[in-house]
Design an enzyme around this catalytic site. Structure first.
Site, PDB file in Angstrom:
ATOM      1  N   ASP A 203      -3.985 -58.368  -8.889  1.00 51.01           N
ATOM      2  CA  ASP A 203      -3.409 -57.201  -9.563  1.00 51.01           C
ATOM      3  C   ASP A 203      -2.920 -57.650 -10.940  1.00 51.01           C
ATOM      4  OD1 ASP A 203      -1.407 -54.438  -8.449  1.00 51.01           O
ATOM      5  OD2 ASP A 203      -1.748 -55.098 -10.499  1.00 51.01           O
TER       6      ASP A 203
ATOM      7  N   ASP B 168      -7.311 -52.246 -12.330  1.00 52.97           N
ATOM      8  CA  ASP B 168      -6.668 -53.560 -12.486  1.00 52.97           C
ATOM      9  C   ASP B 168      -6.415 -54.266 -11.160  1.00 52.97           C
ATOM     10  OD1 ASP B 168      -4.324 -52.320 -11.438  1.00 52.97           O
ATOM     11  OD2 ASP B 168      -3.077 -53.641 -12.673  1.00 52.97           O
ATOM     12  N   GLU B 169      -6.997 -53.749 -10.087  1.00 50.89           N
ATOM     13  CA  GLU B 169      -6.668 -54.292  -8.776  1.00 50.89           C
ATOM     14  C   GLU B 169      -7.924 -54.378  -7.911  1.00 50.89           C
ATOM     15  OE1 GLU B 169      -3.780 -51.763  -6.893  1.00 50.89           O
ATOM     16  OE2 GLU B 169      -3.950 -52.821  -4.986  1.00 50.89           O
TER      17      GLU B 169
END
Ligand code: TTP
Ligand code: MG
Length: 349
Positions: free
Chosen positions: A9, A105-106
């Site tokens: 993350d 983003d993860e």
């Protein structure tokens, strides 16, 4: 077999990209969500320097301004974050094809059979060096624990949760740390006197099932660190295509070419969006009598640029030899995808 799962993350993702791209912003409180803090709208994210003032995602911009008037307010520049996300995925693919994106983003990676800790460290290093961004990374043997690990020491964290004594490790933590326990379930558990994961471990499966249904069943396993959910990689699409049926049957080359130019543009954008290159270009033509022909070409070097797609489509149109026939529908497709830098099998002509 023991699995090895990595959860990644990015830290303050949108704000970190902005900070990287403008050295004047370094270390300053940054709020991404809109350049006018007096406007309606909410915070997408805030840099860690801005979080010190209590600013967080989903907070109205006006409130963020009240908390920190000197913060720098920036608009959301999605194209930039997508590009960064694409580059992050390019790094992931160096290590595994089993990647489950959760958001820009993860992601979860299944790296079973490798030295997961080394892989995690290498990914962290590459994200830092190549992209000048930081990620928090968690390594464990399932998704729940890997995600818990990545949250453990954010930002710029690297946490491994080993297999032994998981129940003991989990027991002092708040039930809120369990994936799937939101504010409502938490309140419900608190009302029952259940505050920690350890409290939850005392309850029987049947009771949890009765009270929470399917979630109860999951809670029973999760509070013991058991989670068998697989990492579900998103499959590559087989092809992208665009087509148009004309209002009246068309014989004018300029009109056909204009359609192909438009298709090339949008196909190019779709490829860029997914970070893909295509090797096979296919032209489809349906004549006024509904006879339908397709013509394809497969390139030595894969492409994604609209002008190259357009050139290929014109070549295919020439080869189609229309002979003055009228056209009802024209379409263009690109397939045979690869990721940039990936080796591929050359087909023989
Ligand atoms: P998060 O990973 O939740 O947040 P973050 O990366 O900014 O910060 P950190 O992980 O270090 O806590 O979300 C990723 C991006 O998604 C975030 O940068 C902006 C966007 N986002 C929104 O637009 N709205 C939201 O409510 C949230 C939570 C995130
Ligand atoms: Mg993040």
């Amino acid at each position: 077999m023991t699995r090895s799962i990595i959860h990644i993350d990015m830290d303050a993702f949108y704000a970190a990209v902005e900070e990287r791209d403008n050295p004047l912003l370094k270390g300053k409180p940054i709020v991404v969500g809109g350049s006018n803090p007096r406007s309606r709208g909410v915070v997408s994210t805030a840099s860690y320097a801005a979080r010190k003032y209590g600013i967080h995602s989903a907070m109205p911009l006006k409130q963020a301004y009240l908390r920190c008037p000197q913060a720098i307010f920036l608009p959301v520049n999605m194209a930039k974050y997508k590009e960064a996300s694409r580059q992050i995925h390019q790094i992931f693919r160096q290590f595994t094809r089993l990647i489950e994106p959760i958001s820009l983003d993860e992601a979860f990676l299944d790296v079973s059979g490798t030295d997961a800790v080394s892989v995690g460290k290498e990914i962290k290093h590459l994200i830092n060096n190549r992209l000048r961004l930081t990620a928090s990374i968690g390594v464990s043997h399932n998704k729940f624990l890997a995600k818990l690990a990545s949250e453990w020491e954010k930002p710029n964290g690297f946490t491994v949760i080993p297999k032994d004594n998981i129940e003991g490790f989990l027991s002092p933590l708040s039930v809120r740390r369990i994936w799937g326990v939101g504010p409502r379930t938490e309140a419900q558990l608190n009302e029952m006197g259940i505050f920690t994961i350890g409290d939850l471990q005392q309850l029987e499966r049947g009771f949890l099932q009765k009270t929470f249904g399917k979630l109860g069943n999951e809670l029973y396993d999760l509070c013991r660190g058991i989670d068998n959910r697989p990492v579900k990689s998103s499959r590559l699409p087989k092809s992208f295509g665009e087509e148009e049926t004309y209002y009246t049957d068309e014989g004018n080359m300029a009109v056909l070419e204009a359609s192909l130019a438009e298709f090339s543009q949008s196909l190019g954008e779709r490829l860029r969006d997914k970070g893909l290159l295509g090797r096979t270009i296919t032209l489809k033509i349906r004549y006024d009598d509904f006879e339908t022909n397709t013509r394809s070409m497969t390139l030595m070097n894969p492409i994604a640029e609209p002008d190259k797609l357009y050139k290929c489509s014109l070549l295919l149109l020439q080869r189609a030899r229309l002979n003055q026939r009228k056209i009802r529908l024209i379409g263009l497709a690109v397939s045979n995808f690869i990721y940039p830098g990936e080796p591929y099998q050359l087909t023989l002509w």
